[in-house]
Design a protein around this motif. Structure first.
Motif, short mmCIF file in Angstrom:
data_model
loop_
_atom_site.label_atom_id
_atom_site.label_comp_id
_atom_site.label_asym_id
_atom_site.label_seq_id
_atom_site.Cartn_x
_atom_site.Cartn_y
_atom_site.Cartn_z
N LEU A 198 46.09 -20.40 30.81
CA LEU A 198 45.59 -21.64 30.17
C LEU A 198 43.99 -21.62 30.80
N LEU A 199 43.82 -21.48 32.04
CA LEU A 199 42.54 -21.71 32.58
C LEU A 199 41.45 -20.79 32.14
N ALA B 166 41.73 -25.31 24.15
CA ALA B 166 42.35 -24.36 24.88
C ALA B 166 44.01 -24.15 24.64
N ALA C 87 42.70 -27.63 38.49
CA ALA C 87 41.57 -26.54 38.50
C ALA C 87 40.08 -27.21 38.51
N LEU C 88 39.96 -28.38 37.76
CA LEU C 88 38.46 -29.22 38.05
C LEU C 88 38.30 -29.64 39.48
N ALA D 33 50.01 -29.44 31.08
CA ALA D 33 48.65 -28.73 30.75
C ALA D 33 47.61 -29.75 31.55
N CYS D 34 47.81 -30.93 31.42
CA CYS D 34 46.84 -31.74 31.95
C CYS D 34 46.78 -31.60 33.78
N GLU E 29 47.77 -29.00 35.14
CA GLU E 29 47.14 -27.65 35.60
C GLU E 29 45.44 -27.86 35.55
N TYR E 30 44.95 -28.16 34.46
CA TYR E 30 43.72 -28.33 34.17
C TYR E 30 42.85 -29.32 35.30
N LEU F 283 40.39 -29.18 26.39
CA LEU F 283 42.09 -28.97 26.83
C LEU F 283 42.67 -28.71 25.40
N ILE G 70 37.36 -23.91 28.81
CA ILE G 70 37.51 -24.29 30.22
C ILE G 70 37.02 -23.49 31.37
N MET H 194 38.35 -35.50 31.18
CA MET H 194 39.21 -34.69 30.36
C MET H 194 40.14 -35.56 29.55
#
Length: 339
Positions: free
Chosen positions: A115-116, A81, A189-190, A182-183, A185-186, A78, A121, A145
């Motif tokens: 971001l993704l 990214a 997605a995971l 940001a965390c 969102e990521y 992350l 990522i 992460m």
């Protein structure tokens, strides 16, 4: 009790529900040189190539016997990214952040619009899908992460970040909020890509680096917001002796708290977390898994089980030179304990 599959066992253990036996997994990094040699998937390529990432992470389950597949292998995905420069390391050394996008301050913080799709990522999300196809639905996937505190420190540099915590609290809180967004969102997605559990190592939150009063006042609110916004179970891992902040960690709304052997009183830690979180750990990665023998691994594993750990796991990331038989010995110890 009927036999549970590994995914049911881990998810129930994280919810404090009864299980047939304690799950044995690693919520932290699992790649070893031994497994790299056996699979032909090695660092640094396995950090960027989804097939190699999947193959190497599968090995800790298929060859070493751990009851989950844990990927990727570092705390820089992350960060990269978001604009950090990263040295990708070597076969036995993890990637590390070498340059920071916001060392001068927070005036020009800018979230990447897509971001993704940045950096590695997409490779991690692709690896999730490959792993799920290979293991089916009975084996849990644990995605790792960096946490918001560590990400914020990478964006500014650890030195600046720690300085801001004292001299520029507004900047400190601004970059923490930015990193937390940001965390979230990521992490989601995971989860969408197939992760059943997300482990969040946040080493910069450790009392070794940050004052416990700062943790309470500034870090805890962000960790709570993060945990509450993510759609799957989460484990918070903070390095070092976290005894001074364990009570606050248990307030952070993560299902599990992963702790090192430096927390000497495991029973006390479990009691302190109470109904708020389960304890994951805490077989020493450097002193037992890396440099101990099978007998030592089994002894420490059975002691942790005896003390009532909810999930038996290494206390921190598995060192790349760790002997394979020592990882297997954790699983053997659990099986012997419940035989």
């Amino acid at each position: 009790m009927t036999d549970l599959n590994p995914k049911e066992r881990l998810l129930k253990a994280l919810k404090k529900e009864p299980v047939d036996k304690t799950p044995v997994v690693s919520v932290t990094q699992t790649a070893t040189v031994d497994l790299m040699d056996q699979t032909g998937a090695a660092w640094p390529e396995a950090h960027t190539d989804p097939e190699k990432m999947a193959t190497l992470s599968l090995a800790s389950h298929e060859i070493a016997g751990l009851e989950a597949v844990r990927y990727p292998y570092c705390l820089t995905v992350l960060a990269e990214a978001m604009g950090c420069e990263v040295n990708m390391g070597t076969k036995d050394r993890q990637p590390s952040v070498t340059d920071h996008p916001y060392p001068k301050g927070v005036d020009n913080l800018e979230m990447p619009a897509d971001l993704l799709s940045k950096g590695r990522i997409p490779a991690v999300l692709e690896a999730s899908k490959i792993i799920r196809e290979k293991v089916g639905d009975d084996i849990p996937l644990i995605a790792g992460m960096e946490g918001p505190v560590t990400l914020a420190s990478d964006l500014a540099s650890v030195k600046k970040f720690m300085k801001w915590s004292i001299k520029k609290p507004d900047d400190f809180e601004t970059i923490l909020d930015f990193a937390t967004d940001a965390c979230i969102e990521y992490a989601n997605a995971l989860a969408d890509a197939g992760a059943d559990v997300i482990c969040v190592p946040d080493p910069v939150a450790s009392p070794d680096l940050m004052n416990p009063s700062t943790f309470d006042a500034m870090l805890k609110p962000r960790l709570i917001r993060f945990a509450e916004a993510v759609k799957c179970p989460m484990v918070l891992h903070v390095c070092g002796n976290v005894t001074p902040i364990l009570d606050m960690m248990a307030d952070c709304k993560f299902e599990g708290l992963s702790i090192e052997e430096k927390v000497a009183d495991l029973k006390g830690a479990i009691a302190k977390a109470g109904d708020r979180a389960v304890i994951v750990g805490n077989v020493s990665s450097p002193f037992t898994l890396l440099s101990g023998d099978v007998a030592k691994v089994k002894e420490d594993s059975k002691n942790a089980l005896e003390d009532g750990v909810a999930v038996l796991a290494p206390g921190c990331g598995i060192a790349p030179m760790t002997p394979l038989e020592n990882i297997k010995a954790m699983v053997e110890a659990r099986d012997e304990y419940f035989a």
